[in-house]
Design an enzyme around this catalytic site. Structure first.
Site, PDB file in Angstrom:
ATOM      1  N   ILE A  27      -1.492  -7.576  -6.463  1.00  0.00           N
ATOM      2  CA  ILE A  27      -1.081  -6.324  -5.809  1.00  0.00           C
ATOM      3  C   ILE A  27      -2.207  -5.291  -5.885  1.00  0.00           C
ATOM      4  O   ILE A  27      -2.572  -4.671  -4.883  1.00  0.00           O
ATOM      5  CB  ILE A  27       0.219  -5.769  -6.436  1.00  0.00           C
ATOM      6  CG1 ILE A  27       1.369  -6.782  -6.249  1.00  0.00           C
ATOM      7  CG2 ILE A  27       0.583  -4.422  -5.823  1.00  0.00           C
ATOM      8  CD1 ILE A  27       2.613  -6.484  -7.058  1.00  0.00           C
ATOM      9  N   ALA A  29       5.181  -0.635 -10.200  1.00  0.00           N
ATOM     10  CA  ALA A  29       5.184  -1.852 -11.021  1.00  0.00           C
ATOM     11  C   ALA A  29       6.490  -1.974 -11.816  1.00  0.00           C
ATOM     12  O   ALA A  29       7.477  -2.513 -11.295  1.00  0.00           O
ATOM     13  CB  ALA A  29       3.968  -1.847 -11.924  1.00  0.00           C
ATOM     14  N   ARG A  30       6.483  -1.467 -13.034  1.00  0.00           N
ATOM     15  CA  ARG A  30       7.691  -1.533 -13.856  1.00  0.00           C
ATOM     16  C   ARG A  30       7.863  -0.214 -14.594  1.00  0.00           C
ATOM     17  O   ARG A  30       6.897   0.359 -15.109  1.00  0.00           O
ATOM     18  CB  ARG A  30       7.590  -2.681 -14.873  1.00  0.00           C
ATOM     19  CG  ARG A  30       7.774  -4.067 -14.269  1.00  0.00           C
ATOM     20  CD  ARG A  30       9.191  -4.272 -13.764  1.00  0.00           C
ATOM     21  NE  ARG A  30       9.416  -5.582 -13.176  1.00  0.00           N
ATOM     22  CZ  ARG A  30       9.377  -5.839 -11.866  1.00  0.00           C
ATOM     23  NH1 ARG A  30       9.089  -4.877 -11.003  1.00  0.00           N
ATOM     24  NH2 ARG A  30       9.623  -7.052 -11.408  1.00  0.00           N
ATOM     25  N   ASP A  71       8.529   3.812  -7.660  1.00  0.00           N
ATOM     26  CA  ASP A  71       9.465   2.895  -7.006  1.00  0.00           C
ATOM     27  C   ASP A  71      10.356   2.249  -8.074  1.00  0.00           C
ATOM     28  O   ASP A  71      11.269   1.499  -7.758  1.00  0.00           O
ATOM     29  CB  ASP A  71       8.688   1.817  -6.234  1.00  0.00           C
ATOM     30  CG  ASP A  71       9.594   0.972  -5.335  1.00  0.00           C
ATOM     31  OD1 ASP A  71      10.501   1.548  -4.709  1.00  0.00           O
ATOM     32  OD2 ASP A  71       9.401  -0.259  -5.264  1.00  0.00           O
ATOM     33  N   GLU A  98      17.359   2.388 -13.613  1.00  0.00           N
ATOM     34  CA  GLU A  98      17.531   1.976 -12.210  1.00  0.00           C
ATOM     35  C   GLU A  98      18.801   1.123 -12.062  1.00  0.00           C
ATOM     36  O   GLU A  98      19.029   0.208 -12.838  1.00  0.00           O
ATOM     37  CB  GLU A  98      16.297   1.134 -11.853  1.00  0.00           C
ATOM     38  CG  GLU A  98      16.236   0.676 -10.437  1.00  0.00           C
ATOM     39  CD  GLU A  98      15.036  -0.263 -10.237  1.00  0.00           C
ATOM     40  OE1 GLU A  98      13.946   0.019 -10.749  1.00  0.00           O
ATOM     41  OE2 GLU A  98      15.235  -1.293  -9.574  1.00  0.00           O
ATOM     42  N   HIS A 144      13.306   1.072  -5.422  1.00  0.00           N
ATOM     43  CA  HIS A 144      12.717  -0.227  -5.782  1.00  0.00           C
ATOM     44  C   HIS A 144      12.647  -1.140  -4.544  1.00  0.00           C
ATOM     45  O   HIS A 144      13.237  -2.215  -4.498  1.00  0.00           O
ATOM     46  CB  HIS A 144      13.504  -0.920  -6.915  1.00  0.00           C
ATOM     47  CG  HIS A 144      12.718  -2.019  -7.585  1.00  0.00           C
ATOM     48  ND1 HIS A 144      12.927  -2.437  -8.865  1.00  0.00           N
ATOM     49  CD2 HIS A 144      11.705  -2.804  -7.133  1.00  0.00           C
ATOM     50  CE1 HIS A 144      12.099  -3.416  -9.175  1.00  0.00           C
ATOM     51  NE2 HIS A 144      11.337  -3.659  -8.126  1.00  0.00           N
ATOM     52  N   GLY A 165       9.593  -1.909  -3.100  1.00  0.00           N
ATOM     53  CA  GLY A 165       8.205  -2.363  -2.941  1.00  0.00           C
ATOM     54  C   GLY A 165       8.100  -3.709  -2.241  1.00  0.00           C
ATOM     55  O   GLY A 165       7.292  -3.899  -1.329  1.00  0.00           O
ATOM     56  N   ALA A 166       8.922  -4.650  -2.655  1.00  0.00           N
ATOM     57  CA  ALA A 166       8.817  -6.017  -2.121  1.00  0.00           C
ATOM     58  C   ALA A 166       9.709  -6.231  -0.907  1.00  0.00           C
ATOM     59  O   ALA A 166       9.736  -7.329  -0.347  1.00  0.00           O
ATOM     60  CB  ALA A 166       9.211  -7.002  -3.218  1.00  0.00           C
TER      61      ALA A 166
HETATM   62  C1  3PG Z   1       8.971  -8.175  -7.974  1.00  0.00           C
HETATM   63  O1  3PG Z   1       8.824  -8.301  -9.196  1.00  0.00           O
HETATM   64  O2  3PG Z   1       8.706  -9.106  -7.188  1.00  0.00           O
HETATM   65  C2  3PG Z   1       9.408  -6.858  -7.401  1.00  0.00           C
HETATM   66  O3  3PG Z   1       9.726  -5.946  -8.391  1.00  0.00           O
HETATM   67  C3  3PG Z   1      10.509  -7.003  -6.377  1.00  0.00           C
HETATM   68  O4  3PG Z   1      11.792  -6.926  -6.880  1.00  0.00           O
HETATM   69  P1  3PG Z   1      13.044  -7.290  -5.917  1.00  0.00           P
HETATM   70  O5  3PG Z   1      12.902  -8.726  -5.555  1.00  0.00           O
HETATM   71  O6  3PG Z   1      14.254  -7.024  -6.745  1.00  0.00           O
HETATM   72  O7  3PG Z   1      12.962  -6.423  -4.723  1.00  0.00           O
END
Ligand code: 3PG
Length: 396
Positions: free
Chosen positions: A152, A228-229, A252, A257, A280, A282-283
């Site tokens: 990333i 990230a976390r 994020d 959370e 959250h 991001g992905a």
């Molecule tokens: C990950 O670790 O891939 C991200 O934090 C994404 O989390 P999510 O799949 O719950 O959106």
């Protein structure tokens, strides 16, 4: 009997059909939460999750579970130690959602600089404030410190370079042809950084990394982004730095959370105008979710076809093995049994073993990693088997 896979999180449905085509029975529970899993996963062979928490009870109560896949990168929502105790494989899908997370990090960077969310909220509330929102600094030529230059962080670096930023990466100077500046000490880079973007996994080493001391290095008015976390930042230290050093933050991920995909949320960050929080996400682009789902399908397919686990995260990287024994032998019944008999007599523990066959199936080679030393007498006894071609033994 069909192998069962439980997908306990939101997952693109077209890929569920691929599991069915592999002959798996698919249970799709996109709304399942941590407390539903012990019962839901009791009879399944494979469990696929995103952020749904897989706790030790789920692992202990499972009867057939052999593989847990994190359809994403970070495995901190899975009790990996509990999985280790039961010999359950844990795998992830690294790199598949990196671009999506990097895009969000860049989006948050621009959002912080131009205060886009505040602009929008004010407009919706009927407030016009061009004067105030014209005070942005601009990102061109500004110094960005990327903390964690994995898949990333690298994507963030490429995008930030394209925006003309002065990019520094911790302990790295090159990424696929583009040069960034290297730094290794946080107290050197943080006082220089206009923007800091965190891209570290949650591990015992990174927990609370951004503490009071770390925030003391930050420049006044710096922008901090964490996609990230949450655990990497000490929230109280961060709030103190926001109040005392006018830093602004976009997150994020944050403490407390919610696990659910929809509901209510409470956090002490809510009323702080210098903190922007996204959900959250991001992905969570279509592209990234498809890429992660494809990788999950690939991991399961390979597991079913060959027993091999791609991106196996809980394989021991270091074992107690101190010696290596390599036995080249004719591929006939009983040869390995005779070698193992000698090892057994010597009360030697085998840490790892692999037997591979040469083309044609005449000769094989068995490599064993052993905890203690094989004596010359034991080697002599092994060589007495006429089907043993050669033996080599060395300390690791
Ligand atoms: C990950 O670790 O891939 C991200 O934090 C994404 O989390 P999510 O799949 O719950 O959106």
């Amino acid at each position: 009997m069909k192998m069962k896979v439980l997908v306990a999180d939101a997952f693109p449905e077209k890929y569920l059909d691929e599991f069915k085509e592999m002959g798996l029975e698919v249970i799709y529970s996109p709304k399942a939460g941590e407390n539903d899993l012990p019962e839901a996963a009791k009879e399944v062979d494979i469990l696929v999750v995103r952020s749904t928490v897989v706790n030790s009870k789920t692992i202990q109560d499972s009867k057939n579970l052999n593989l847990i896949i994190r359809a994403g990168a970070g495995v901190n929502n899975i009790d990996v130690s509990a999985a280790n105790q039961k010999g359950i494989y844990v795998a992830n899908c690294p790199g598949m959602n990196s671009i999506a997370v990097a895009e969000l990090a860049i989006g948050l960077m621009i959002s912080l600089d131009r205060r886009i969310p505040s602009n929008v909220i004010d407009f919706k509330n009927g407030v016009w404030n061009k004067g105030e929102y014209s005070k942005a600094e601009g990102l061109y030529g500004k110094t960005l410190a990327i903390i964690g230059v994995g898949a990333i962080g690298k994507e963030v670096a490429k995008r930030a370079l394209a925006m003309g930023m002065n990019v520094y990466g911790k302990d790295i100077s090159r990424i696929e042809g583009v040069a960034i500046k290297d730094f290794s000490e946080m107290d050197q880079i943080l006082p220089m950084a206009d923007v800091i973007s965190i891209h570290l996994p949650s591990t015992p080493q990174t927990k609370g990394l951004f503490d009071k001391k770390m925030f003391s290095y930050l420049k006044k008015g710096a922008l901090l982004i964490n996609t990230a976390r949450a655990e990497v930042i000490d929230e109280d230290a961060m709030i103190e730095a926001i109040n005392e050093k006018s830093i602004r933050v976009a997150l994020d991920v944050f403490k407390g959370e919610p696990e659910d995909k929809k509901g209510t949320v409470t956090s002490k960050l809510q009323n702080n105008p210098n903190v922007y929080v996204t959900h959250h996400i991001g992905a969570s682009t279509e592209q990234a979710q498809n890429a992660v789902a494809e990788e999950t399908v690939r991991i399961i397919k390979q597991y079913i076809e060959s027993g091999l686990i791609a991106h196996w995260v809980n394989r021991a990287k270091i074992t107690d093995a101190k010696y290596q024994l390599v036995v080249k032998h004719f591929d006939r019944p009983g040869v390995l049994a005779s070698i193992l008999h000698v090892i057994r007599q010597g009360n030697i523990n085998i840490e790892e073993i692999e037997n591979i066959i040469f083309q044609g199936g005449v000769v094989a080679c068995c490599t064993m990693k052993l905890k203690s030393e094989v004596t010359p007498e034991m080697l002599k006894e092994m060589k007495e088997n006429a089907d043993v071609i050669s033996i080599s033994f060395m300390a690791l």
